[in-house]
Design an enzyme around this catalytic site. Structure first.
Site, PDB file in Angstrom:
ATOM      1  N   LYS A 192       0.841  -1.204   0.000  1.00 30.20           N
ATOM      2  CA  LYS A 192       0.000   0.000   0.000  1.00 30.20           C
ATOM      3  C   LYS A 192       0.875   1.253   0.000  1.00 30.20           C
ATOM      4  O   LYS A 192       0.676   2.169  -0.771  1.00 30.20           O
ATOM      5  CB  LYS A 192      -0.924  -0.041   1.226  1.00 30.20           C
ATOM      6  CG  LYS A 192      -1.865   1.112   1.330  1.00 30.20           C
ATOM      7  CD  LYS A 192      -2.785   0.957   2.533  1.00 30.20           C
ATOM      8  CE  LYS A 192      -3.468   2.273   2.846  1.00 30.20           C
ATOM      9  NZ  LYS A 192      -4.288   2.208   4.056  1.00 30.20           N
ATOM     10  N   GLU A 201      10.570  -4.795   4.277  1.00 26.58           N
ATOM     11  CA  GLU A 201      10.605  -6.198   3.850  1.00 26.58           C
ATOM     12  C   GLU A 201      10.282  -6.323   2.370  1.00 26.58           C
ATOM     13  O   GLU A 201      10.996  -6.981   1.605  1.00 26.58           O
ATOM     14  CB  GLU A 201       9.579  -7.029   4.646  1.00 26.58           C
ATOM     15  CG  GLU A 201       9.913  -7.250   6.096  1.00 26.58           C
ATOM     16  CD  GLU A 201       9.339  -6.172   7.009  1.00 26.58           C
ATOM     17  OE1 GLU A 201       9.098  -5.035   6.541  1.00 26.58           O
ATOM     18  OE2 GLU A 201       9.168  -6.468   8.201  1.00 26.58           O
ATOM     19  N   GLY A 236      -4.642  -1.932   5.310  1.00 24.74           N
ATOM     20  CA  GLY A 236      -3.871  -3.080   4.821  1.00 24.74           C
ATOM     21  C   GLY A 236      -4.520  -4.418   5.165  1.00 24.74           C
ATOM     22  O   GLY A 236      -4.684  -5.291   4.323  1.00 24.74           O
ATOM     23  N   ARG A 237      -4.937  -4.569   6.420  1.00 23.86           N
ATOM     24  CA  ARG A 237      -5.490  -5.866   6.857  1.00 23.86           C
ATOM     25  C   ARG A 237      -6.908  -6.098   6.371  1.00 23.86           C
ATOM     26  O   ARG A 237      -7.503  -7.138   6.647  1.00 23.86           O
ATOM     27  CB  ARG A 237      -5.373  -5.986   8.381  1.00 23.86           C
ATOM     28  CG  ARG A 237      -5.966  -4.836   9.158  1.00 23.86           C
ATOM     29  CD  ARG A 237      -5.469  -4.841  10.604  1.00 23.86           C
ATOM     30  NE  ARG A 237      -5.902  -3.657  11.341  1.00 23.86           N
ATOM     31  CZ  ARG A 237      -5.229  -2.512  11.375  1.00 23.86           C
ATOM     32  NH1 ARG A 237      -4.108  -2.378  10.692  1.00 23.86           N
ATOM     33  NH2 ARG A 237      -5.678  -1.496  12.090  1.00 23.86           N
ATOM     34  N   GLU A 272      -4.067  -6.385  15.234  1.00 22.12           N
ATOM     35  CA  GLU A 272      -3.537  -5.095  14.789  1.00 22.12           C
ATOM     36  C   GLU A 272      -4.637  -4.033  14.896  1.00 22.12           C
ATOM     37  O   GLU A 272      -4.365  -2.855  15.095  1.00 22.12           O
ATOM     38  CB  GLU A 272      -2.999  -5.190  13.344  1.00 22.12           C
ATOM     39  CG  GLU A 272      -2.067  -4.043  12.977  1.00 22.12           C
ATOM     40  CD  GLU A 272      -1.277  -4.280  11.689  1.00 22.12           C
ATOM     41  OE1 GLU A 272      -0.126  -4.748  11.748  1.00 22.12           O
ATOM     42  OE2 GLU A 272      -1.825  -3.996  10.606  1.00 22.12           O
ATOM     43  N   HIS A 327      -4.261 -32.918  18.621  1.00 20.66           N
ATOM     44  CA  HIS A 327      -3.038 -33.628  19.002  1.00 20.66           C
ATOM     45  C   HIS A 327      -1.932 -32.635  19.342  1.00 20.66           C
ATOM     46  O   HIS A 327      -0.758 -32.965  19.305  1.00 20.66           O
ATOM     47  CB  HIS A 327      -2.607 -34.555  17.863  1.00 20.66           C
ATOM     48  CG  HIS A 327      -3.701 -35.508  17.489  1.00 20.66           C
ATOM     49  ND1 HIS A 327      -3.846 -36.738  18.073  1.00 20.66           N
ATOM     50  CD2 HIS A 327      -4.746 -35.373  16.629  1.00 20.66           C
ATOM     51  CE1 HIS A 327      -4.916 -37.342  17.575  1.00 20.66           C
ATOM     52  NE2 HIS A 327      -5.485 -36.531  16.705  1.00 20.66           N
ATOM     53  N   LYS A 335      10.058  -0.791  13.991  1.00 24.00           N
ATOM     54  CA  LYS A 335      10.610  -0.459  12.672  1.00 24.00           C
ATOM     55  C   LYS A 335      11.678   0.628  12.809  1.00 24.00           C
ATOM     56  O   LYS A 335      12.765   0.542  12.246  1.00 24.00           O
ATOM     57  CB  LYS A 335       9.514   0.088  11.746  1.00 24.00           C
ATOM     58  CG  LYS A 335       8.497  -0.915  11.248  1.00 24.00           C
ATOM     59  CD  LYS A 335       7.586  -0.240  10.218  1.00 24.00           C
ATOM     60  CE  LYS A 335       6.320  -1.031   9.977  1.00 24.00           C
ATOM     61  NZ  LYS A 335       5.321  -0.317   9.176  1.00 24.00           N
TER      62      LYS A 335
HETATM   63  O1  F6P Z   1       2.727  -4.198   9.929  1.00 19.08           O
HETATM   64  C1  F6P Z   1       2.337  -2.903   9.666  1.00 19.08           C
HETATM   65  C2  F6P Z   1       1.738  -2.734   8.313  1.00 19.08           C
HETATM   66  O2  F6P Z   1       1.624  -1.379   8.106  1.00 19.08           O
HETATM   67  C3  F6P Z   1       0.384  -3.435   8.149  1.00 19.08           C
HETATM   68  O3  F6P Z   1      -0.667  -2.705   8.656  1.00 19.08           O
HETATM   69  C4  F6P Z   1       0.337  -3.629   6.683  1.00 19.08           C
HETATM   70  O4  F6P Z   1      -0.609  -4.579   6.317  1.00 19.08           O
HETATM   71  C5  F6P Z   1       1.759  -4.060   6.397  1.00 19.08           C
HETATM   72  O5  F6P Z   1       2.545  -3.288   7.275  1.00 19.08           O
HETATM   73  C6  F6P Z   1       2.226  -3.894   4.975  1.00 19.08           C
HETATM   74  O6  F6P Z   1       2.141  -2.566   4.566  1.00 19.08           O
HETATM   75  P1  F6P Z   1       2.286  -2.155   3.049  1.00 19.08           P
HETATM   76  O7  F6P Z   1       1.149  -2.777   2.297  1.00 19.08           O
HETATM   77  O8  F6P Z   1       2.227  -0.665   3.028  1.00 19.08           O
HETATM   78  O9  F6P Z   1       3.597  -2.679   2.542  1.00 19.08           O
END
Ligand code: F6P
Length: 522
Positions: A209, A215, A269-270, A355, A386, A513
């Site tokens: 987003k 990452e 995002g979620r 979150e 189990h 972060k």
């Molecule tokens: O973990 C924090 C967060 O901002 C989430 O809310 C989001 O889903 C994720 O990182 C990924 O964010 P982006 O889609 O901006 O890479």
């Protein structure tokens, strides 16, 4: 307008619930069933092919009355209107919260900043449709002119968990494309995924987003480097697409304008798997199935929006969960789908709920004086039986369970399915009924273990009276999965409203972060 700010503990309903809890804390569900002839029918709800049996909870009609009064006194109706209406309810980020617009199939206008957002939503859906069809049919080709065989979703959090869960969840409906997910910044993760791939026949979908997530950008750069070992910069447009709100950064990465799928700030995002973030879903199962998935969510939206609280599935689930969290002081909830396809449901729900509602400051900026977000966990039945179910059955903690089962298996193996579903029903029954010392005594005698009774009896007793909801769905398909996920989204929303917190920001993920970045600079 934003949500009304009410500390739930100041309401009459909360006070009544506190008093009512004193009466209920030691009540046995068994005696409730004995005294209420139609308890199971009265405490069940149906929606399309989904039924919810919430009779095995430590509640009476009076409990429900108080819980629903709490919902009313916390102005849930007003909140629902604002949620669907596009009001700025995500105040701390100054945004509307409109994942429901992404599946608004009746196309009624939804206004954000005085503009109807539906034309843009539909445009993006059309783009997802035509792109998916072109890739699936082989019309869209990689840089060397060969058809695409593999799709890699590069993203994390909401840009990974939702698509990943649904692609696995609907694997039965999958086409020939192989879908892979790279999320972790762990370099071994990306290498393992790339090992099996040919750059020329792989489509990389970068989903972020913000397009600033460490990452995702690191993984995307590593993959680009690997890709450029056999291709040129100019070839990127054949094998890379992106989903983002940050068009400038996407272009700077080298992705062609026509390969960018937009999303909007009013999608969290979620909650974003219904948007172009779900592109890998549409690629994996085809747009018609993706559409059916959105339709299922829309149907649940209508149910939530238009049904009285007493018959409203997300409302009932949310309020019962508050009952345990805030009055019984239970800290966690476990979700157990009886299908291996939904192995990723729990991690998805963890982000969705934790979150969203892992907050300790209320909408007035003050520290809350009550519990908020639950710990969500789980895995698939029967595997969990189990693993961790020992603790749920005999441990010291009260852990409400959501069991999710399906009447039909997809490949129709009756023997397996009967056994699977026997376990689904048995677990709820065992938690509810337990096994008394007398029953254990008789059982041991019957089995000829009389000599062991003195030493083993206490260990074989199950207290029972442990609550669960049973959600039974006819069949796992795109529509029913869409409804199920929307149900949990709304449950999360309702709980945030009652707890008087802002469910749609996530400042809690920032400090880690920041510190990681500082460590990198050193
Ligand atoms: O973990 C924090 C967060 O901002 C989430 O809310 C989001 O889903 C994720 O990182 C990924 O964010 P982006 O889609 O901006 O890479």
């Amino acid at each position: 307008m934003s949500l009304i700010n009410i500390n739930p503990t100041t309401t009459d309903a909360w006070k009544n619930l506190t008093r009512h809890y004193k009466k209920m804390e030691s009540v046995q569900m068994k005696s409730l069933f004995q005294n209420e002839e139609n308890r199971k029918e009265n405490l069940s709800l149906n929606f399309e092919s989904l039924s919810l049996d919430f009779s095995k909870n430590r509640i009476t009609e009076k409990t429900l009355e108080h819980l629903l009064s709490l919902a009313e006194q916390c102005k849930l109706n007003d909140a629902i209107e604002k949620y669907f209406g596009g009001d700025i309810i995500n105040v701390t980020e100054n945004r509307a919260v409109l994942h429901t617009a992404l599946r608004n199939i009746n196309d009624q206008p939804i206004m954000v900043d005085k503009q109807d957002i539906m034309p843009e939503v539909n445009q993006t859906l059309d783009k997802i449709k035509s792109f998916s069809q072109r890739v699936i049919s082989g019309e869209f080709k990689g840089y060397s002119g060969k058809k695409i065989t593999d799709v890699v979703n590069i993203g994390i959090g909401g840009s990974d968990l939702g698509p990943h869960m649904v692609v696995e969840g609907l694997h039965y409906y999958k086409n020939h494309l192989k879908t892979h997910f790279v999320s972790n910044i762990d370099g071994d993760h990306v290498v393992e995924v790339l090992k099996a791939l040919q750059p020329e026949t792989t489509l990389f979908v970068i989903v972020s987003k913000t397009f600033t997530t460490q990452e995702t950008l690191t993984n995307a750069e590593t993959i680009k480097k690997w890709f450029l070992e056999s291709a040129t910069e100019d070839d990127i447009k054949h094998n890379f697409v992106a989903v983002s709100t940050n068009l400038d950064m996407v272009k700077a990465f080298g992705i062609a304008e026509e390969n960018i799928f937009t999303m909007w700030n009013w999608v969290g995002g979620r909650y974003s798997l219904w948007s172009a973030v779900g592109l890998s879903i549409s690629l994996a199962i085809g747009f018609e199935n993706f559409r059916a998935f959105l339709d299922g969510a829309y149907a649940m939206d209508q149910h939530f929006k238009n049904t009285d609280f007493r018959d409203n599935i997300p409302v009932i689930l949310a309020m019962i969960s508050i009952w345990y969290n805030n009055f019984f002081e239970s800290e966690s909830e476990v979700v157990i789908p009886y299908t291996q396809y939904l192995q990723k449901l729990a991690p998805f729900l963890q982000q969705l709920s934790m979150e969203s509602n892992g907050k300790s400051v209320d909408r007035d900026g003050k520290k809350v004086n009550y519990q908020t977000g639950n710990i969500i966990w789980g895995n698939t039945g029967t595997n969990v039986q189990h693993a961790f179910m020992q603790l749920v059955h005999q441990g010291t903690k009260l852990i409400p369970v959501d069991f999710i089962g399906f009447e039909q298996s997809l490949y129709g193996n009756k023997d397996h399915h009967q056994k699977l579903m026997a376990n689904f029903y048995a677990q709820a029954e065992a938690l509810y009924a337990g096994k008394t010392a007398e029953e254990v005594h008789l059982d041991m005698k019957f089995k000829g273990d009389t000599n062991l009774i003195n030493t083993l009896l206490p260990f074989k007793v199950f207290d029972g009276n442990r609550p669960s909801n049973s959600i039974l769905i006819k069949k796992l398909d795109p529509r029913s999965l869409g409804s199920l996920i929307a149900m949990y989204e709304h449950k999360t929303f309702i709980q945030g409203v009652i707890w008087n917190i802002y469910s749609f920001d996530q400042f809690g993920v920032e400090l880690g972060k920041e510190l990681a970045n500082k460590l990198l600079i050193k």
